[in-house]
Design a protein around this motif. Structure first.
Motif, short mmCIF file in Angstrom:
data_model
loop_
_atom_site.label_atom_id
_atom_site.label_comp_id
_atom_site.label_asym_id
_atom_site.label_seq_id
_atom_site.Cartn_x
_atom_site.Cartn_y
_atom_site.Cartn_z
N THR A 1 0.82 -1.22 0.00
CA THR A 1 0.00 0.00 0.00
C THR A 1 0.85 1.27 0.00
OG1 THR A 1 -1.58 -1.27 1.31
CG2 THR A 1 -1.96 1.10 1.15
N ARG A 2 1.92 1.25 0.75
CA ARG A 2 2.78 2.43 0.87
C ARG A 2 4.18 2.17 0.33
NH1 ARG A 2 -1.01 2.09 4.70
NH2 ARG A 2 -2.18 3.99 5.19
N ASN A 3 4.27 1.25 -0.63
CA ASN A 3 5.53 0.94 -1.33
C ASN A 3 6.63 0.43 -0.41
OD1 ASN A 3 4.58 1.56 -3.92
ND2 ASN A 3 5.00 3.73 -3.65
N THR A 4 6.26 -0.27 0.65
CA THR A 4 7.26 -0.84 1.55
C THR A 4 7.31 -2.37 1.48
OG1 THR A 4 5.65 -0.86 3.37
CG2 THR A 4 7.08 1.08 3.18
N GLY A 5 6.50 -2.97 0.60
CA GLY A 5 6.38 -4.43 0.59
C GLY A 5 7.67 -5.16 0.31
N VAL A 6 8.40 -4.75 -0.72
CA VAL A 6 9.65 -5.43 -1.08
C VAL A 6 10.69 -5.24 0.02
CG1 VAL A 6 11.57 -5.50 -2.71
CG2 VAL A 6 9.22 -5.35 -3.56
N ALA A 7 10.82 -4.01 0.54
CA ALA A 7 11.78 -3.75 1.62
C ALA A 7 11.46 -4.59 2.85
CB ALA A 7 11.78 -2.27 1.98
#
Length: 305
Positions: A213-219
């Motif tokens: 949702t907030r572009n933190t999934g891969v990290a």
């Protein structure tokens, strides 16, 4: 991640968590095809269906039909069925799922909206679901939703989550998964969560389920692997979202994870070209572009024409 851990097992959840929030009704045949394509890509574990109330989650109303098309042909693969209560677990057994994934929620308001129950009720329900799974000779996994934050109650402390985990461990599950239901987690939270969990038990498996949702999934997924996670959930194309979470967006995309792990030298056993092909096919089924970054940018270095 220890030096010895150079691989991670990914569980494909697009057929269930990926599709459940889609407005376009996907046919039973296409759902079966999505699972088949996932197996072709190399998956051993696929969350294929959800035994939710069809009035509340109409996309999953054909769960028995999907399993009827898969179970007789894939006895060597792990077809996981999600259950929100004991009735759902009974349906999963009857449909010949090979694993039951039961959902507990870490925050009160979301528990009520998602399952019309309190957190205590859901924790207590673990015993009933575990008994059903045990009687059928099936492993039970537990997904702990809103582990990192709730859209209604706000921050969810790691102390609260660990208190719930201590209760869940009494049912001796195969694994417990920490779900970032609304995509609010950041890597240090993931690292702390898994460290605290391993301090409670080294005998069960630990899993993480991230939304982007907030572009933190891969990290967050990288942080989880570095912390020694056993399983990661991911969704081809990055599709998904919870019907009961406002402004929910997709899961972390399977192909995005496989790309970064390939570049890091971490084995997943999955074929990235097959994943990209499936993502393009699924985009056609849903009639829209999918969130996956790799689906837009492609693999680097670029493939020869």
């Amino acid at each position: 991640m220890t030096q010895k851990q150079r691989s991670v097992a990914i569980i494909e959840v697009a057929p269930r968590d990926g599709l459940q929030n889609e407005k376009v009704m996907v046919s039973t045949e296409d759902k079966i095809s999505l699972v088949e394509r996932s197996f072709t890509a190399g998956f051993r574990h696929v969350e294929a269906v959800s035994f939710a109330n069809p009035k509340r989650v109409p996309q999953m109303a054909d769960a028995e039909g999907v399993m009827a098309g898969l179970a007789p042909r894939y006895a060597d693969r792990n077809l996981i069925g999600l259950a929100l209560n004991a009735r759902g677990a009974e349906r999963a057994v009857a449909a010949k799922c090979s694993q039951i994934n039961y959902v507990v929620v870490a925050s009160e308001t979301f528990a009520n909206r998602n399952q019309n129950a309190s957190v205590a009720d859901l924790v207590n329900g673990t015993r009933d679901v575990a008994a059903i799974a045990r009687a059928a000779g099936l492993p039970m996994s537990i997904s702990l939703a809103t582990s990192f934050g709730c859209p209604f109650d706000g921050e969810v402390s790691v102390e609260r989550v660990m208190g719930i985990v201590e209760e869940l461990l009494k049912s001796d599950p195969f694994d417990i998964g920490f779900a970032d239901t609304i995509g609010c987690a950041v890597p240090p939270q993931v690292t702390e969560m898994l460290a605290r969990a391993r301090a409670l038990s080294t005998s069960i498996k630990w899993r993480c389920h991230f939304h982007d949702t907030r572009n933190t999934g891969v990290a967050n997924a990288i942080a989880a692997v570095e912390a020694g996670v056993d399983f990661l959930d991911a969704s081809t194309g990055g599709v998904g979202g919870c019907p009961f979470a406002p402004a929910a967006t997709g899961n972390v995309a399977t192909e995005d994870l496989v790309y970064v792990f390939n570049r890091m030298g971490i084995e997943t056993g999955l074929d990235i070209d097959t994943l990209l092909d499936t993502s393009r096919w699924l985009s056609g089924v849903l009639g829209k572009p999918l969130p996956s970054a790799l689906g837009r940018a492609g693999v680097f270095p670029a493939r020869a024409a």
